[in-house]
Design a protein around this motif. Sequence first.
Motif, PDB file in Angstrom:
ATOM      1  N   PRO A  95       0.512   5.407   3.966  1.00 24.70           N
ATOM      2  CA  PRO A  95       1.961   5.240   3.728  1.00 24.70           C
ATOM      3  C   PRO A  95       2.549   3.980   4.356  1.00 24.70           C
ATOM      4  N   MET A  96       1.946   3.491   5.450  1.00 30.96           N
ATOM      5  CA  MET A  96       2.531   2.313   6.116  1.00 30.96           C
ATOM      6  C   MET A  96       2.201   1.015   5.398  1.00 30.96           C
ATOM      7  N   ASN A  97       1.215   1.063   4.517  1.00 32.36           N
ATOM      8  CA  ASN A  97       0.844  -0.162   3.798  1.00 32.36           C
ATOM      9  C   ASN A  97       0.395   0.207   2.386  1.00 32.36           C
ATOM     10  N   LYS A  98       1.347   0.158   1.468  1.00 26.98           N
ATOM     11  CA  LYS A  98       1.086   0.573   0.084  1.00 26.98           C
ATOM     12  C   LYS A  98       0.090  -0.359  -0.614  1.00 26.98           C
ATOM     13  N   GLN A 106      -8.773  -6.568   3.322  1.00 26.62           N
ATOM     14  CA  GLN A 106      -8.032  -5.315   3.443  1.00 26.62           C
ATOM     15  C   GLN A 106      -8.668  -4.544   4.585  1.00 26.62           C
ATOM     16  N   LEU A 107      -7.854  -3.796   5.287  1.00 27.19           N
ATOM     17  CA  LEU A 107      -8.383  -2.952   6.358  1.00 27.19           C
ATOM     18  C   LEU A 107      -7.360  -1.860   6.608  1.00 27.19           C
ATOM     19  N   GLY A 108      -7.773  -0.631   6.526  1.00 27.65           N
ATOM     20  CA  GLY A 108      -6.797   0.436   6.753  1.00 27.65           C
ATOM     21  C   GLY A 108      -7.448   1.774   7.010  1.00 27.65           C
ATOM     22  N   LYS A 109      -6.740   2.596   7.775  1.00 25.66           N
ATOM     23  CA  LYS A 109      -7.200   3.952   8.042  1.00 25.66           C
ATOM     24  C   LYS A 109      -6.648   4.884   6.963  1.00 25.66           C
ATOM     25  N   ASN A 110      -7.347   5.995   6.767  1.00 30.13           N
ATOM     26  CA  ASN A 110      -6.923   6.978   5.780  1.00 30.13           C
ATOM     27  C   ASN A 110      -6.046   8.024   6.461  1.00 30.13           C
ATOM     28  N   TYR A 111      -4.765   8.018   6.111  1.00 27.42           N
ATOM     29  CA  TYR A 111      -3.816   8.920   6.762  1.00 27.42           C
ATOM     30  C   TYR A 111      -3.739  10.287   6.076  1.00 27.42           C
ATOM     31  N   ALA A 112      -4.587  10.524   5.075  1.00 28.56           N
ATOM     32  CA  ALA A 112      -4.586  11.836   4.407  1.00 28.56           C
ATOM     33  C   ALA A 112      -5.215  12.871   5.336  1.00 28.56           C
ATOM     34  N   SER A 142     -10.241   4.967  15.449  1.00 32.21           N
ATOM     35  CA  SER A 142      -9.162   4.082  15.923  1.00 32.21           C
ATOM     36  C   SER A 142      -9.229   2.776  15.132  1.00 32.21           C
ATOM     37  N   GLY A 143      -8.113   2.075  15.119  1.00 32.49           N
ATOM     38  CA  GLY A 143      -8.105   0.776  14.446  1.00 32.49           C
ATOM     39  C   GLY A 143      -9.134  -0.158  15.065  1.00 32.49           C
ATOM     40  N   ASN A 144      -9.275  -0.094  16.392  1.00 33.69           N
ATOM     41  CA  ASN A 144     -10.261  -0.960  17.066  1.00 33.69           C
ATOM     42  C   ASN A 144     -11.668  -0.688  16.543  1.00 33.69           C
ATOM     43  N   GLU A 181      -5.537 -12.180   7.137  1.00 35.62           N
ATOM     44  CA  GLU A 181      -4.121 -12.482   6.913  1.00 35.62           C
ATOM     45  C   GLU A 181      -3.345 -11.198   7.112  1.00 35.62           C
ATOM     46  N   CYS A 182      -2.154 -11.297   7.695  1.00 35.41           N
ATOM     47  CA  CYS A 182      -1.364 -10.063   7.766  1.00 35.41           C
ATOM     48  C   CYS A 182       0.130 -10.352   7.725  1.00 35.41           C
ATOM     49  N   GLU A 183       0.873  -9.302   7.364  1.00 37.54           N
ATOM     50  CA  GLU A 183       2.321  -9.425   7.311  1.00 37.54           C
ATOM     51  C   GLU A 183       2.835  -9.714   8.720  1.00 37.54           C
ATOM     52  N   GLU A 184       4.006 -10.377   8.780  1.00 38.52           N
ATOM     53  CA  GLU A 184       4.548 -10.713  10.094  1.00 38.52           C
ATOM     54  C   GLU A 184       5.188  -9.464  10.704  1.00 38.52           C
ATOM     55  N   LYS A 185       4.366  -8.596  11.223  1.00 38.21           N
ATOM     56  CA  LYS A 185       4.840  -7.363  11.852  1.00 38.21           C
ATOM     57  C   LYS A 185       4.238  -7.301  13.236  1.00 38.21           C
ATOM     58  N   GLU A 186       5.131  -7.056  14.204  1.00 39.37           N
ATOM     59  CA  GLU A 186       4.726  -7.130  15.609  1.00 39.37           C
ATOM     60  C   GLU A 186       3.503  -6.274  15.914  1.00 39.37           C
ATOM     61  N   LYS A 187       3.522  -5.023  15.433  1.00 37.10           N
ATOM     62  CA  LYS A 187       2.424  -4.084  15.741  1.00 37.10           C
ATOM     63  C   LYS A 187       1.092  -4.592  15.209  1.00 37.10           C
ATOM     64  N   LEU A 188       1.132  -5.145  14.002  1.00 36.28           N
ATOM     65  CA  LEU A 188      -0.112  -5.623  13.391  1.00 36.28           C
ATOM     66  C   LEU A 188      -0.626  -6.864  14.114  1.00 36.28           C
ATOM     67  N   PHE A 242      -2.112  -5.913  17.355  1.00 38.80           N
ATOM     68  CA  PHE A 242      -3.414  -5.262  17.133  1.00 38.80           C
ATOM     69  C   PHE A 242      -4.523  -6.306  16.954  1.00 38.80           C
ATOM     70  N   TYR A 243      -4.284  -7.276  16.091  1.00 36.43           N
ATOM     71  CA  TYR A 243      -5.334  -8.274  15.828  1.00 36.43           C
ATOM     72  C   TYR A 243      -5.543  -9.194  17.034  1.00 36.43           C
ATOM     73  N   GLN A 244      -4.453  -9.567  17.690  1.00 39.17           N
ATOM     74  CA  GLN A 244      -4.600 -10.480  18.838  1.00 39.17           C
ATOM     75  C   GLN A 244      -5.306  -9.785  20.006  1.00 39.17           C
TER      76      GLN A 244
HETATM   77  C1  LIG Z   1      -3.809  -1.455  11.424  1.00 38.43           C
HETATM   78  C2  LIG Z   1      -4.510  -0.162  11.834  1.00 38.43           C
HETATM   79  C3  LIG Z   1      -5.953  -0.172  11.339  1.00 38.43           C
HETATM   80  C4  LIG Z   1      -4.479  -0.077  13.364  1.00 38.43           C
HETATM   81  O1  LIG Z   1      -4.965   1.177  13.768  1.00 38.43           O
HETATM   82  P1  LIG Z   1      -4.603   1.772  15.232  1.00 38.43           P
HETATM   83  O2  LIG Z   1      -4.728   0.696  16.225  1.00 38.43           O
HETATM   84  O3  LIG Z   1      -5.443   2.990  15.422  1.00 38.43           O
HETATM   85  O4  LIG Z   1      -3.078   2.039  15.150  1.00 38.43           O
HETATM   86  P2  LIG Z   1      -2.148   3.269  14.685  1.00 38.43           P
HETATM   87  O5  LIG Z   1      -2.435   3.738  13.328  1.00 38.43           O
HETATM   88  O6  LIG Z   1      -2.140   4.275  15.791  1.00 38.43           O
HETATM   89  O7  LIG Z   1      -0.765   2.474  14.673  1.00 38.43           O
HETATM   90  C5  LIG Z   1      -0.306   1.760  15.818  1.00 38.43           C
HETATM   91  C6  LIG Z   1       1.131   1.371  15.630  1.00 38.43           C
HETATM   92  O8  LIG Z   1       1.216   0.358  14.618  1.00 38.43           O
HETATM   93  C7  LIG Z   1       2.134   0.734  13.601  1.00 38.43           C
HETATM   94  N1  LIG Z   1       1.650   0.231  12.300  1.00 38.43           N
HETATM   95  C8  LIG Z   1       0.430   0.383  11.764  1.00 38.43           C
HETATM   96  N2  LIG Z   1       0.360  -0.207  10.556  1.00 38.43           N
HETATM   97  C9  LIG Z   1       1.573  -0.758  10.335  1.00 38.43           C
HETATM   98  C10 LIG Z   1       2.128  -1.495   9.274  1.00 38.43           C
HETATM   99  N3  LIG Z   1       1.412  -1.819   8.174  1.00 38.43           N
HETATM  100  N4  LIG Z   1       3.409  -1.882   9.372  1.00 38.43           N
HETATM  101  C11 LIG Z   1       4.152  -1.575  10.463  1.00 38.43           C
HETATM  102  N5  LIG Z   1       3.680  -0.876  11.508  1.00 38.43           N
HETATM  103  C12 LIG Z   1       2.410  -0.476  11.445  1.00 38.43           C
HETATM  104  C13 LIG Z   1       2.142   2.253  13.667  1.00 38.43           C
HETATM  105  O9  LIG Z   1       3.337   2.783  13.166  1.00 38.43           O
HETATM  106  C14 LIG Z   1       1.994   2.508  15.155  1.00 38.43           C
HETATM  107  O10 LIG Z   1       3.283   2.368  15.760  1.00 38.43           O
HETATM  108  P3  LIG Z   1       3.659   3.168  17.101  1.00 38.43           P
HETATM  109  O11 LIG Z   1       2.839   2.549  18.186  1.00 38.43           O
HETATM  110  O12 LIG Z   1       5.123   2.872  17.242  1.00 38.43           O
HETATM  111  O13 LIG Z   1       3.344   4.595  16.847  1.00 38.43           O
HETATM  112  C15 LIG Z   1      -3.780   1.091  11.261  1.00 38.43           C
HETATM  113  O14 LIG Z   1      -2.508   1.186  11.853  1.00 38.43           O
HETATM  114  C16 LIG Z   1      -3.604   1.092   9.767  1.00 38.43           C
HETATM  115  O15 LIG Z   1      -4.506   1.472   9.047  1.00 38.43           O
HETATM  116  N6  LIG Z   1      -2.386   0.674   9.302  1.00 38.43           N
HETATM  117  C17 LIG Z   1      -2.063   0.698   7.877  1.00 38.43           C
HETATM  118  C18 LIG Z   1      -2.833  -0.351   7.102  1.00 38.43           C
HETATM  119  C19 LIG Z   1      -2.478  -1.743   7.526  1.00 38.43           C
HETATM  120  O16 LIG Z   1      -1.325  -2.103   7.665  1.00 38.43           O
HETATM  121  N7  LIG Z   1      -3.511  -2.562   7.701  1.00 38.43           N
HETATM  122  C20 LIG Z   1      -3.373  -3.936   8.113  1.00 38.43           C
HETATM  123  C21 LIG Z   1      -3.439  -4.851   6.953  1.00 38.43           C
HETATM  124  S1  LIG Z   1      -3.261  -6.520   7.533  1.00 38.43           S
END
Ligand SMILES: CC(C)(COP(=O)(O)OP(=O)(O)OC[C@H]1O[C@@H](n2cnc3c(N)ncnc32)[C@H](O)[C@@H]1OP(=O)(O)O)[C@@H](O)C(=O)NCCC(=O)NCCS
Length: 202
Positions: free
Chosen positions: A31-34, A118-124, A132-134, A159-166, A169-171
């Motif tokens: 759901p967080m990344n359609k 592309q990289l993503g976890k399955n939230y189903a 974990s993402g790591n 490449e990723c969207e300019e979103k702080e959490k992402l 995560f990568y850095q």
């Molecule tokens: C990126 C990812 C693999 C990291 O996994 P993780 O380190 O285990 O992280 P979590 O799923 O617990 O998420 C960590 C935080 O990042 C946020 N986050 C994750 N993906 C996000 C996104 N696409 N946009 C905005 N916020 C996002 C989560 O809401 C969470 O926020 P919180 O700390 O406030 O709860 C995983 O979050 C994911 O699959 N996200 C969706 C797909 C995605 O966006 N992939 C990156 C493409 S560049």
Amino acid sequence: MPQFVQFNLSDLTDMLGEDDVKSILSSFSCPMNKDVEDFIRNKAIEFSKRGFAKTHLVFWVSDDQTEKELVGYYTVAPKVIKVDKKAVSKSVGKRLRAQGINSHDDNEYIVPAPLIGQLGKNYADGNNCLISGNELLALAVEKVKLVQNEIGGRFVYLECEEKEKLLEFYQENGFKIFGKRLLDRDETGIDGEYLIQLFAIL
Ligand SMILES: CC(C)(COP(=O)(O)OP(=O)(O)OC[C@H]1O[C@@H](n2cnc3c(N)ncnc32)[C@H](O)[C@@H]1OP(=O)(O)O)[C@@H](O)C(=O)NCCC(=O)NCCS
């Protein structure tokens, strides 16, 4: 230690047939990344077939091996990147130059760097809690290393969207920002007008 098994989507399609694989992929939810969700559901098989990018599915396996859950996926594609000399330190520049392809522009390095597209976890069904993402990113990077062990290369690109959490995560996982690129017209479902470019040295 959690146990994961990976399947190359092309191999899995050969083994099970396209219909069964489509049915597995249709349950993937992100759901967080359609864009990540749409790719695996609707594009991954075609991209794998045509060799644009190869998808790798990651399954969690229970200790007694009786349960298997799709917990995430990543794709890898061949790529060459251009890095502005001003965007990196001298020591990183040296390493880029060593691996570089000659450029007509003295202000940039051009290096081969496979793209984790592309990289993503399955939230189903809460499957995202099984990895974990790591761990998922480490599997993707390990795959790139395996390929580079055979053919050479030291860099990996994403490449990723300019979103702080992402970006955090990568850095935290060793990637460095070196630029941004405008979205192509057919890149829809992505927030903003451009993507942040990052690379890591392996
Ligand atoms: C990126 C990812 C693999 C990291 O996994 P993780 O380190 O285990 O992280 P979590 O799923 O617990 O998420 C960590 C935080 O990042 C946020 N986050 C994750 N993906 C996000 C996104 N696409 N946009 C905005 N916020 C996002 C989560 O809401 C969470 O926020 P919180 O700390 O406030 O709860 C995983 O979050 C994911 O699959 N996200 C969706 C797909 C995605 O966006 N992939 C990156 C493409 S560049």
